[in-house]
Design a protein around this motif. Structure first.
Motif, PDB file in Angstrom:
ATOM      1  N   ALA A 145      50.300  33.553  28.244  1.00 22.31           N
ATOM      2  CA  ALA A 145      51.182  34.320  27.360  1.00 22.31           C
ATOM      3  C   ALA A 145      51.450  35.709  27.934  1.00 22.31           C
ATOM      4  O   ALA A 145      52.590  36.202  27.897  1.00 22.31           O
ATOM      5  CB  ALA A 145      50.575  34.424  25.971  1.00 22.31           C
ATOM      6  N   GLN A 146      50.420  36.340  28.494  1.00 24.00           N
ATOM      7  CA  GLN A 146      50.596  37.652  29.112  1.00 24.00           C
ATOM      8  C   GLN A 146      51.482  37.552  30.355  1.00 24.00           C
ATOM      9  O   GLN A 146      52.314  38.424  30.599  1.00 24.00           O
ATOM     10  CB  GLN A 146      49.241  38.248  29.480  1.00 24.00           C
ATOM     11  N   GLN A 147      51.299  36.493  31.140  1.00 22.60           N
ATOM     12  CA  GLN A 147      52.120  36.300  32.337  1.00 22.60           C
ATOM     13  C   GLN A 147      53.589  36.123  31.959  1.00 22.60           C
ATOM     14  O   GLN A 147      54.469  36.705  32.596  1.00 22.60           O
ATOM     15  CB  GLN A 147      51.621  35.089  33.126  1.00 22.60           C
ATOM     16  N   LEU A 148      53.857  35.336  30.917  1.00 20.97           N
ATOM     17  CA  LEU A 148      55.237  35.156  30.472  1.00 20.97           C
ATOM     18  C   LEU A 148      55.832  36.466  29.972  1.00 20.97           C
ATOM     19  O   LEU A 148      57.014  36.745  30.192  1.00 20.97           O
ATOM     20  CB  LEU A 148      55.303  34.083  29.386  1.00 20.97           C
ATOM     21  N   HIS A 149      55.017  37.290  29.338  1.00 19.62           N
ATOM     22  CA  HIS A 149      55.490  38.596  28.879  1.00 19.62           C
ATOM     23  C   HIS A 149      55.835  39.493  30.075  1.00 19.62           C
ATOM     24  O   HIS A 149      56.854  40.191  30.055  1.00 19.62           O
ATOM     25  CB  HIS A 149      54.439  39.262  27.990  1.00 19.62           C
ATOM     26  N   VAL A 150      55.018  39.462  31.105  1.00 18.85           N
ATOM     27  CA  VAL A 150      55.285  40.251  32.304  1.00 18.85           C
ATOM     28  C   VAL A 150      56.597  39.795  32.950  1.00 18.85           C
ATOM     29  O   VAL A 150      57.416  40.626  33.368  1.00 18.85           O
ATOM     30  CB  VAL A 150      54.110  40.154  33.316  1.00 18.85           C
ATOM     31  N   ILE A 151      56.831  38.495  33.003  1.00 14.29           N
ATOM     32  CA  ILE A 151      58.076  37.980  33.576  1.00 14.29           C
ATOM     33  C   ILE A 151      59.273  38.467  32.757  1.00 14.29           C
ATOM     34  O   ILE A 151      60.306  38.861  33.317  1.00 14.29           O
ATOM     35  CB  ILE A 151      58.033  36.444  33.671  1.00 14.29           C
ATOM     36  N   THR A 191      57.244  45.637  48.647  1.00 10.63           N
ATOM     37  CA  THR A 191      57.374  47.084  48.794  1.00 10.63           C
ATOM     38  C   THR A 191      57.730  47.655  47.432  1.00 10.63           C
ATOM     39  O   THR A 191      58.344  46.986  46.610  1.00 10.63           O
ATOM     40  CB  THR A 191      58.466  47.469  49.816  1.00 10.63           C
ATOM     41  N   SER A 192      57.342  48.893  47.211  1.00  7.73           N
ATOM     42  CA  SER A 192      57.565  49.521  45.912  1.00  7.73           C
ATOM     43  C   SER A 192      58.780  50.430  45.948  1.00  7.73           C
ATOM     44  O   SER A 192      59.073  51.056  46.966  1.00  7.73           O
ATOM     45  CB  SER A 192      56.345  50.338  45.505  1.00  7.73           C
ATOM     46  N   ASP A 193      59.457  50.532  44.797  1.00  6.75           N
ATOM     47  CA  ASP A 193      60.581  51.457  44.688  1.00  6.75           C
ATOM     48  C   ASP A 193      60.074  52.820  44.237  1.00  6.75           C
ATOM     49  O   ASP A 193      58.858  53.047  44.151  1.00  6.75           O
ATOM     50  CB  ASP A 193      61.658  50.898  43.750  1.00  6.75           C
ATOM     51  N   GLU A 194      61.006  53.721  43.911  1.00  3.32           N
ATOM     52  CA  GLU A 194      60.630  55.086  43.534  1.00  3.32           C
ATOM     53  C   GLU A 194      59.852  55.152  42.223  1.00  3.32           C
ATOM     54  O   GLU A 194      59.136  56.107  41.973  1.00  3.32           O
ATOM     55  CB  GLU A 194      61.875  55.982  43.456  1.00  3.32           C
ATOM     56  N   LYS A 195      59.965  54.134  41.371  1.00  2.00           N
ATOM     57  CA  LYS A 195      59.221  54.112  40.104  1.00  2.00           C
ATOM     58  C   LYS A 195      57.904  53.353  40.209  1.00  2.00           C
ATOM     59  O   LYS A 195      57.162  53.263  39.242  1.00  2.00           O
ATOM     60  CB  LYS A 195      60.078  53.487  39.005  1.00  2.00           C
ATOM     61  N   GLY A 196      57.626  52.760  41.355  1.00  3.11           N
ATOM     62  CA  GLY A 196      56.378  52.029  41.542  1.00  3.11           C
ATOM     63  C   GLY A 196      56.482  50.546  41.274  1.00  3.11           C
ATOM     64  O   GLY A 196      55.479  49.843  41.305  1.00  3.11           O
ATOM     65  N   TYR A 197      57.688  50.056  40.997  1.00  2.00           N
ATOM     66  CA  TYR A 197      57.881  48.618  40.778  1.00  2.00           C
ATOM     67  C   TYR A 197      58.097  47.928  42.120  1.00  2.00           C
ATOM     68  O   TYR A 197      58.713  48.486  43.029  1.00  2.00           O
ATOM     69  CB  TYR A 197      59.108  48.354  39.896  1.00  2.00           C
ATOM     70  N   CYS A 198      57.602  46.712  42.232  1.00  2.00           N
ATOM     71  CA  CYS A 198      57.824  45.920  43.439  1.00  2.00           C
ATOM     72  C   CYS A 198      59.324  45.643  43.549  1.00  2.00           C
ATOM     73  O   CYS A 198      59.959  45.248  42.575  1.00  2.00           O
ATOM     74  CB  CYS A 198      57.048  44.604  43.354  1.00  2.00           C
ATOM     75  N   LYS A 199      59.893  45.836  44.725  1.00  2.00           N
ATOM     76  CA  LYS A 199      61.326  45.604  44.916  1.00  2.00           C
ATOM     77  C   LYS A 199      61.676  44.128  44.855  1.00  2.00           C
ATOM     78  O   LYS A 199      62.819  43.769  44.581  1.00  2.00           O
ATOM     79  CB  LYS A 199      61.785  46.185  46.256  1.00  2.00           C
ATOM     80  N   GLU A 213      50.276  44.932  37.148  1.00  2.00           N
ATOM     81  CA  GLU A 213      50.707  43.565  36.846  1.00  2.00           C
ATOM     82  C   GLU A 213      50.538  42.659  38.062  1.00  2.00           C
ATOM     83  O   GLU A 213      50.189  41.488  37.923  1.00  2.00           O
ATOM     84  CB  GLU A 213      52.172  43.570  36.392  1.00  2.00           C
ATOM     85  N   ARG A 214      50.771  43.205  39.250  1.00  2.00           N
ATOM     86  CA  ARG A 214      50.580  42.405  40.475  1.00  2.00           C
ATOM     87  C   ARG A 214      49.104  42.145  40.722  1.00  2.00           C
ATOM     88  O   ARG A 214      48.710  41.016  41.014  1.00  2.00           O
ATOM     89  CB  ARG A 214      51.185  43.136  41.681  1.00  2.00           C
ATOM     90  N   PHE A 258      50.780  24.213  31.410  1.00  4.16           N
ATOM     91  CA  PHE A 258      51.143  24.376  32.808  1.00  4.16           C
ATOM     92  C   PHE A 258      50.874  25.813  33.230  1.00  4.16           C
ATOM     93  O   PHE A 258      51.010  26.735  32.437  1.00  4.16           O
ATOM     94  CB  PHE A 258      52.627  24.055  33.023  1.00  4.16           C
ATOM     95  N   ASN A 259      50.505  25.977  34.484  1.00  2.00           N
ATOM     96  CA  ASN A 259      50.318  27.320  35.010  1.00  2.00           C
ATOM     97  C   ASN A 259      51.667  28.011  35.126  1.00  2.00           C
ATOM     98  O   ASN A 259      52.664  27.385  35.443  1.00  2.00           O
ATOM     99  CB  ASN A 259      49.671  27.263  36.394  1.00  2.00           C
ATOM    100  N   VAL A 260      51.677  29.301  34.868  1.00  2.00           N
ATOM    101  CA  VAL A 260      52.891  30.094  35.033  1.00  2.00           C
ATOM    102  C   VAL A 260      52.925  30.535  36.493  1.00  2.00           C
ATOM    103  O   VAL A 260      52.006  31.214  36.946  1.00  2.00           O
ATOM    104  CB  VAL A 260      52.888  31.314  34.096  1.00  2.00           C
ATOM    105  N   PRO A 261      53.954  30.148  37.254  1.00  8.42           N
ATOM    106  CA  PRO A 261      53.996  30.541  38.658  1.00  8.42           C
ATOM    107  C   PRO A 261      54.224  32.047  38.805  1.00  8.42           C
ATOM    108  O   PRO A 261      54.892  32.663  37.983  1.00  8.42           O
ATOM    109  CB  PRO A 261      55.174  29.752  39.223  1.00  8.42           C
ATOM    110  N   SER A 262      53.651  32.599  39.829  1.00  7.13           N
ATOM    111  CA  SER A 262      53.827  34.010  40.108  1.00  7.13           C
ATOM    112  C   SER A 262      55.288  34.293  40.445  1.00  7.13           C
ATOM    113  O   SER A 262      55.926  33.523  41.153  1.00  7.13           O
ATOM    114  CB  SER A 262      52.947  34.416  41.301  1.00  7.13           C
ATOM    115  N   PRO A 263      55.827  35.410  39.964  1.00 10.74           N
ATOM    116  CA  PRO A 263      57.216  35.753  40.274  1.00 10.74           C
ATOM    117  C   PRO A 263      57.393  36.360  41.663  1.00 10.74           C
ATOM    118  O   PRO A 263      58.501  36.730  42.041  1.00 10.74           O
ATOM    119  CB  PRO A 263      57.580  36.761  39.179  1.00 10.74           C
ATOM    120  N   CYS A 264      56.331  36.434  42.435  1.00  9.28           N
ATOM    121  CA  CYS A 264      56.385  37.037  43.763  1.00  9.28           C
ATOM    122  C   CYS A 264      57.388  36.294  44.648  1.00  9.28           C
ATOM    123  O   CYS A 264      57.408  35.070  44.694  1.00  9.28           O
ATOM    124  CB  CYS A 264      55.010  36.997  44.421  1.00  9.28           C
ATOM    125  N   VAL A 265      58.241  37.069  45.343  1.00 12.81           N
ATOM    126  CA  VAL A 265      59.214  36.485  46.266  1.00 12.81           C
ATOM    127  C   VAL A 265      58.943  36.915  47.708  1.00 12.81           C
ATOM    128  O   VAL A 265      59.753  36.673  48.589  1.00 12.81           O
ATOM    129  CB  VAL A 265      60.667  36.841  45.862  1.00 12.81           C
TER     130      VAL A 265
END
Length: 82
Positions: free
Chosen positions: A44-50, A18-26, A34-35, A7-14
């Motif tokens: 496997a890489q997508q699951l690791h990112v999640i 916008t990015s926070d002070e460390k550069g991560y998506c809020k 990663e985005r 099965f495809n791993v769905p994107s965690p995008c909600v």
């Protein structure tokens, strides 16, 4: 040997892009790379990112920088059968 994923791993995008002070998506807590590279990652890489995103979110909650997300209980209009 890499495990086959059926099965495809769905994107965690909600949709909060916008990015926070460390550069991560809020919204999903992914780094920029990663985005942008999500579709080229193996399942496997997508699951690791999640997994990494969950860890980043927990650290942020523990640091008091964000309130924990509470799953809202959905009430069904259908009568409970049990």
């Amino acid at each position: 040997m890499e495990q086959l994923e059926f099965f495809n791993v769905p994107s965690p995008c909600v949709g909060v892009c916008t990015s926070d002070e460390k550069g991560y998506c809020k919204g999903c807590m992914r780094k920029r790379e990663e985005r942008f590279n999500w579709l080229s990652f193996t399942p496997a890489q997508q699951l690791h990112v999640i997994k990494l995103c969950r860890q980043r979110y927990r650290r942020k909650v523990l640091a008091g920088k964000v309130k924990p997300q509470v799953q809202e209980e959905t009430t069904s209009t259908q009568q409970d059968l049990f």
